[in-house]
Design a protein around this motif. Structure first.
Motif, PDB file in Angstrom:
ATOM      1  N   THR A  55      57.960  -9.106  32.300  1.00 47.31           N
ATOM      2  CA  THR A  55      57.350 -10.316  31.759  1.00 47.31           C
ATOM      3  C   THR A  55      56.457  -9.978  30.574  1.00 47.31           C
ATOM      4  O   THR A  55      56.517 -10.642  29.524  1.00 47.31           O
ATOM      5  N   ALA A  56      55.642  -8.959  30.718  1.00 48.35           N
ATOM      6  CA  ALA A  56      54.768  -8.557  29.620  1.00 48.35           C
ATOM      7  C   ALA A  56      55.572  -8.100  28.410  1.00 48.35           C
ATOM      8  O   ALA A  56      55.202  -8.347  27.261  1.00 48.35           O
ATOM      9  N   THR A  57      56.693  -7.412  28.660  1.00 43.89           N
ATOM     10  CA  THR A  57      57.547  -6.984  27.551  1.00 43.89           C
ATOM     11  C   THR A  57      58.117  -8.185  26.815  1.00 43.89           C
ATOM     12  O   THR A  57      58.100  -8.245  25.580  1.00 43.89           O
ATOM     13  N   GLY A  58      58.622  -9.150  27.571  1.00 41.61           N
ATOM     14  CA  GLY A  58      59.157 -10.350  26.937  1.00 41.61           C
ATOM     15  C   GLY A  58      58.104 -11.120  26.168  1.00 41.61           C
ATOM     16  O   GLY A  58      58.373 -11.641  25.074  1.00 41.61           O
ATOM     17  N   LEU A  59      56.884 -11.184  26.712  1.00 40.86           N
ATOM     18  CA  LEU A  59      55.808 -11.882  26.008  1.00 40.86           C
ATOM     19  C   LEU A  59      55.428 -11.152  24.723  1.00 40.86           C
ATOM     20  O   LEU A  59      55.033 -11.776  23.735  1.00 40.86           O
ATOM     21  N   SER A  60      55.552  -9.828  24.719  1.00 44.46           N
ATOM     22  CA  SER A  60      55.261  -9.094  23.487  1.00 44.46           C
ATOM     23  C   SER A  60      56.342  -9.340  22.437  1.00 44.46           C
ATOM     24  O   SER A  60      56.082  -9.248  21.231  1.00 44.46           O
ATOM     25  N   LEU A  61      57.556  -9.655  22.892  1.00 45.93           N
ATOM     26  CA  LEU A  61      58.636  -9.969  21.945  1.00 45.93           C
ATOM     27  C   LEU A  61      58.456 -11.349  21.328  1.00 45.93           C
ATOM     28  O   LEU A  61      58.811 -11.559  20.164  1.00 45.93           O
ATOM     29  N   THR A  62      57.915 -12.295  22.110  1.00 49.83           N
ATOM     30  CA  THR A  62      57.739 -13.658  21.607  1.00 49.83           C
ATOM     31  C   THR A  62      56.336 -13.913  21.089  1.00 49.83           C
ATOM     32  O   THR A  62      56.117 -14.856  20.339  1.00 49.83           O
ATOM     33  N   GLY A  63      55.359 -13.091  21.494  1.00 50.77           N
ATOM     34  CA  GLY A  63      53.981 -13.280  21.060  1.00 50.77           C
ATOM     35  C   GLY A  63      53.640 -12.417  19.858  1.00 50.77           C
ATOM     36  O   GLY A  63      54.492 -12.110  19.016  1.00 50.77           O
ATOM     37  N   LEU A  64      52.397 -11.992  19.786  1.00 48.25           N
ATOM     38  CA  LEU A  64      51.905 -11.217  18.645  1.00 48.25           C
ATOM     39  C   LEU A  64      51.891  -9.740  18.990  1.00 48.25           C
ATOM     40  O   LEU A  64      51.194  -9.317  19.915  1.00 48.25           O
ATOM     41  N   ASP A  81      47.007 -14.862  10.845  1.00 47.30           N
ATOM     42  CA  ASP A  81      48.310 -15.321  10.364  1.00 47.30           C
ATOM     43  C   ASP A  81      49.142 -15.895  11.507  1.00 47.30           C
ATOM     44  O   ASP A  81      49.808 -16.935  11.351  1.00 47.30           O
ATOM     45  N   PHE A  82      49.105 -15.227  12.657  1.00 49.91           N
ATOM     46  CA  PHE A  82      49.874 -15.717  13.801  1.00 49.91           C
ATOM     47  C   PHE A  82      49.335 -17.072  14.253  1.00 49.91           C
ATOM     48  O   PHE A  82      50.124 -17.979  14.567  1.00 49.91           O
ATOM     49  N   ALA A  83      48.027 -17.207  14.319  1.00 50.39           N
ATOM     50  CA  ALA A  83      47.429 -18.468  14.753  1.00 50.39           C
ATOM     51  C   ALA A  83      47.795 -19.610  13.808  1.00 50.39           C
ATOM     52  O   ALA A  83      48.053 -20.745  14.239  1.00 50.39           O
ATOM     53  N   GLN A  84      47.854 -19.320  12.528  1.00 53.58           N
ATOM     54  CA  GLN A  84      48.215 -20.351  11.561  1.00 53.58           C
ATOM     55  C   GLN A  84      49.672 -20.776  11.719  1.00 53.58           C
ATOM     56  O   GLN A  84      50.002 -21.960  11.607  1.00 53.58           O
ATOM     57  N   HIS A  86      51.406 -20.487  14.490  1.00 55.06           N
ATOM     58  CA  HIS A  86      51.613 -20.994  15.855  1.00 55.06           C
ATOM     59  C   HIS A  86      50.345 -21.766  16.247  1.00 55.06           C
ATOM     60  O   HIS A  86      49.495 -21.258  16.984  1.00 55.06           O
ATOM     61  N   PRO A  87      50.215 -23.000  15.757  1.00 47.05           N
ATOM     62  CA  PRO A  87      48.935 -23.713  15.893  1.00 47.05           C
ATOM     63  C   PRO A  87      48.613 -24.230  17.286  1.00 47.05           C
ATOM     64  O   PRO A  87      47.472 -24.630  17.538  1.00 47.05           O
ATOM     65  N   ASP A  88      49.584 -24.223  18.201  1.00 42.26           N
ATOM     66  CA  ASP A  88      49.356 -24.813  19.519  1.00 42.26           C
ATOM     67  C   ASP A  88      49.383 -23.755  20.617  1.00 42.26           C
ATOM     68  O   ASP A  88      50.104 -22.765  20.536  1.00 42.26           O
ATOM     69  N   GLY A  89      48.591 -24.020  21.665  1.00 39.54           N
ATOM     70  CA  GLY A  89      48.637 -23.197  22.858  1.00 39.54           C
ATOM     71  C   GLY A  89      47.823 -21.924  22.762  1.00 39.54           C
ATOM     72  O   GLY A  89      47.314 -21.552  21.703  1.00 39.54           O
ATOM     73  N   PRO A  90      47.729 -21.203  23.888  1.00 42.46           N
ATOM     74  CA  PRO A  90      46.987 -19.944  23.909  1.00 42.46           C
ATOM     75  C   PRO A  90      47.745 -18.845  23.158  1.00 42.46           C
ATOM     76  O   PRO A  90      48.963 -18.916  22.987  1.00 42.46           O
ATOM     77  N   ILE A  91      47.018 -17.840  22.734  1.00 39.91           N
ATOM     78  CA  ILE A  91      47.629 -16.712  22.031  1.00 39.91           C
ATOM     79  C   ILE A  91      47.699 -15.522  22.973  1.00 39.91           C
ATOM     80  O   ILE A  91      46.700 -15.126  23.578  1.00 39.91           O
ATOM     81  N   TRP A  92      48.893 -14.949  23.102  1.00 38.44           N
ATOM     82  CA  TRP A  92      49.105 -13.739  23.893  1.00 38.44           C
ATOM     83  C   TRP A  92      49.484 -12.639  22.917  1.00 38.44           C
ATOM     84  O   TRP A  92      50.497 -12.729  22.228  1.00 38.44           O
ATOM     85  N   ALA A  93      48.683 -11.594  22.852  1.00 40.19           N
ATOM     86  CA  ALA A  93      48.935 -10.492  21.922  1.00 40.19           C
ATOM     87  C   ALA A  93      48.838  -9.171  22.668  1.00 40.19           C
ATOM     88  O   ALA A  93      48.175  -9.065  23.700  1.00 40.19           O
ATOM     89  N   HIS A  94      49.485  -8.171  22.115  1.00 40.32           N
ATOM     90  CA  HIS A  94      49.530  -6.858  22.758  1.00 40.32           C
ATOM     91  C   HIS A  94      49.625  -5.761  21.713  1.00 40.32           C
ATOM     92  O   HIS A  94      50.261  -5.931  20.672  1.00 40.32           O
ATOM     93  N   GLY A  95      48.974  -4.603  22.003  1.00 38.73           N
ATOM     94  CA  GLY A  95      49.317  -3.406  21.276  1.00 38.73           C
ATOM     95  C   GLY A  95      48.274  -2.796  20.365  1.00 38.73           C
ATOM     96  O   GLY A  95      48.545  -1.761  19.755  1.00 38.73           O
ATOM     97  N   TRP A  96      47.066  -3.378  20.236  1.00 43.32           N
ATOM     98  CA  TRP A  96      46.091  -2.763  19.338  1.00 43.32           C
ATOM     99  C   TRP A  96      45.634  -1.398  19.897  1.00 43.32           C
ATOM    100  O   TRP A  96      45.584  -1.191  21.089  1.00 43.32           O
ATOM    101  N   ASP A  97      45.321  -0.504  18.968  1.00 46.29           N
ATOM    102  CA  ASP A  97      44.915   0.857  19.350  1.00 46.29           C
ATOM    103  C   ASP A  97      43.868   1.340  18.352  1.00 46.29           C
ATOM    104  O   ASP A  97      44.194   1.849  17.281  1.00 46.29           O
ATOM    105  N   GLU A  98      42.621   1.164  18.720  1.00 49.63           N
ATOM    106  CA  GLU A  98      41.526   1.487  17.804  1.00 49.63           C
ATOM    107  C   GLU A  98      41.388   2.976  17.534  1.00 49.63           C
ATOM    108  O   GLU A  98      40.763   3.382  16.544  1.00 49.63           O
ATOM    109  N   SER A  99      42.010   3.821  18.382  1.00 50.96           N
ATOM    110  CA  SER A  99      41.873   5.263  18.174  1.00 50.96           C
ATOM    111  C   SER A  99      42.545   5.717  16.882  1.00 50.96           C
ATOM    112  O   SER A  99      42.240   6.796  16.370  1.00 50.96           O
TER     113      SER A  99
END
Length: 519
Positions: A55-64, A81-84, A86-99
């Motif tokens: 499920t998380a993999t699929g959401l990463s394919l359709t989300g940010l 940019d993603f919010a602009q 996709h103006p509706d609904g919650p935002i699901w994003a994955h993958g940031w790596d501050e290191s």
């Protein structure tokens, strides 16, 4: 057969390989067969991914997807940019790596609010053991401020992360979730994968998510593991019956992840000397779970990354062996996920007990090396000892390779390349051994040990992929002893060339038990 140029498979839902050899012999032996000219395609056993979150993999394919972010500011710009768009609904994003960012700083609550205003947003770190979340999502998450791992500005960890993740999930519709699961399985098939090990649990997606995955009718096999501790054999059997899972293993968290500084260490983190990480299961709970599952004959296992976590589990297994005997432990098919920090003595014990190590070689490709995240968190000496594939293999530990998707790419050739080109000299496997861990190893870890599944010998299931590969070769790591000749006259099977920078094979078709899943 290394010199085979043709293969015959039977028809029907349980299609098997019936013959391998040369074209001329095959045409003579099967004159009425349907012939498919592969025009130089490379045929190999299909892959198994030993650790996924569908499920998380699929959401990463359709989300940010934030794995592309090169800095904090770039991350926030991608979010804006993603919010602009996709103006509706919650935002699901994955993958940031501050290191890997110049700021070396994760996004804060205020950062997200400045970009999104009053919009719910969940941004998981690449290891999915912490997440940034907007005020709008935090405000609607009951019990968040009193949960372990809560911080008003910094990313949430531990129980606080589990709460915020569940709250974000609850805002998605059943249709969105189902499309995500199917999308992830379609993606797997497009990469030559015919089976995945779903690592589910109460703190991953919950029982409803796992049961929905288990009901999916798709050509890719889903072998499920449920990460919930038990204390008695009766509980173990009941939980297996309730979930329909293969075992009570997978992401049963003993600790967290190095990137989020929640892996449980013997010594403090180099870049955070105030902490040794987090402990989610104490030694008594670990031993109790192992005792209960071994008595019930149920596969058990844990998510273990830090050296203290590995020590706690190996010690509990030793206690289980003392109580039930080594054969009883080996019969169950217990497994450990990740097992990144392990000593030679511990590896030898796991090998003698038949415990499977389900590992993710791409972790080293992403975070190893003198300037990588591992070195930042642990210092170069400890970092250089992580993910010792050759050590485990030489100790007789059965290896199964996966991606932990969406943490890393699901592409299995990336996995094989990473295992055969480790950052630490002496830790690599040969391409041949890595390929076996990503094919036969996954089937064995899932309980199928017939000696045929995951190969293309006569009698094996007709589960294979056809690839466009630019070059094939017989190779071995430059820093290890070869157990076979690379001379073509030795007839050792060749595999695609996987040197860093070389193009990876491209999947033309995926077939599972004779049924085309992709292409």
């Amino acid at each position: 057969m290394p010199d085979a140029t043709a293969m015959a498979v039977s028809e029907g839902p349980d299609s098997v390989v019936t013959w391998l050899g040369s074209d001329t012999v095959g045409r003579a032996q099967y004159p009425d067969a349907q012939i498919v000219d592969l025009d130089g395609g490379f045929v190999a056993p299909a892959f198994v991914d030993s650790h996924v979150h569908l499920t998380a993999t699929g959401l990463s394919l359709t989300g940010l997807d934030l794995r592309q972010a090169t800095s904090l500011q770039h991350c926030l710009q991608l979010l804006a940019d993603f919010a602009q768009n996709h103006p509706d609904g919650p935002i699901w994003a994955h993958g940031w790596d501050e290191s890997a960012w110049p700021e070396n700083t994760p996004p804060t609550t205020d950062d997200l609010d400045r970009v999104l205003g009053n919009r719910p947003a969940y941004l998981a770190r690449i290891d999915v053991h912490s997440a940034a979340a907007s005020t709008a999502l935090r405000r609607d998450t009951a019990g968040l401020t009193n949960a372990a791992g809560f911080d008003p500005q910094r990313p949430l960890t531990a129980d606080a992360h589990h709460l915020i993740r569940a709250a974000a999930r609850n805002r998605l519709t059943p249709k969105q979730l189902q499309q995500a699961r199917l999308g992830a399985l379609d993606k797997a098939a497009s990469l030559g994968i015919v089976a995945v090990h779903e690592c589910a649990g109460p703190d991953i997606g919950g029982l409803d998510d796992w049961l929905a995955i288990n009901r999916i009718d798709h050509g890719v096999d889903v072998i499920g593991y449920w990460g919930q501790p038990v204390t008695t054999a009766h509980q173990a059997r009941d939980l297996i019956a309730t979930t329909g899972a293969r075992g009570l293993a997978g992401d049963l968290f003993v600790d967290g992840a190095l990137g989020s500084r929640t892996a449980w260490l013997h010594e403090p983190y180099t870049d955070a000397p105030h902490t040794c990480g987090a402990t989610y299961l104490d030694p008594d709970a670990i031993a109790g779970h192992l005792h209960a599952c071994t008595e019930a004959g149920v596969p058990a296992g844990f998510h273990v990354i830090g050296d203290a976590a590995v020590t706690a589990v190996v010690d509990a297994m030793a206690d289980t062996v003392e109580r039930f005997g080594a054969p009883a432990l080996a019969r169950c098919g217990h497994r450990l996920e990740h097992v990144e920090m392990i000593t030679a003595e511990q590896a030898a014990r796991l090998g003698s007990w038949g415990v499977v190590a389900s590992m993710q070689p791409t972790f080293d490709a992403l975070w190893g090396g003198p300037d990588g995240m591992y070195a930042q968190r642990l210092g170069p000496d400890r970092a250089g000892q992580l993910n010792p594939f050759s050590l485990l293999a030489s100790a007789g530990v059965p290896l199964a390779f996966g991606s932990d998707t969406p943490v890393t790419s699901m592409n299995p050739w990336e996995t094989v390349r990473a295992a055969s080109h480790h950052h630490t000299p002496g830790s690599s496997l040969s391409v041949r051994a890595a390929f076996a861990a990503a094919t036969r190893g996954g089937w064995r870890a899932g309980g199928i040990r017939d000696g045929e599944t995951g190969t293309l010998v006569p009698g094996a299931p007709a589960s294979y992929a056809i690839w466009d590969a630019d070059e094939v070769e017989v190779s071995a790591p430059a820093d290890s002893v070869q157990r076979w000749s690379t001379d073509p006259r030795s007839r050792v099977p060749a595999l695609p060339r996987l040197e860093p920078g070389a193009p990876l094979p491209r999947c033309r078709q995926t077939v599972h038990r004779g049924v085309v899943l992709h292409g």
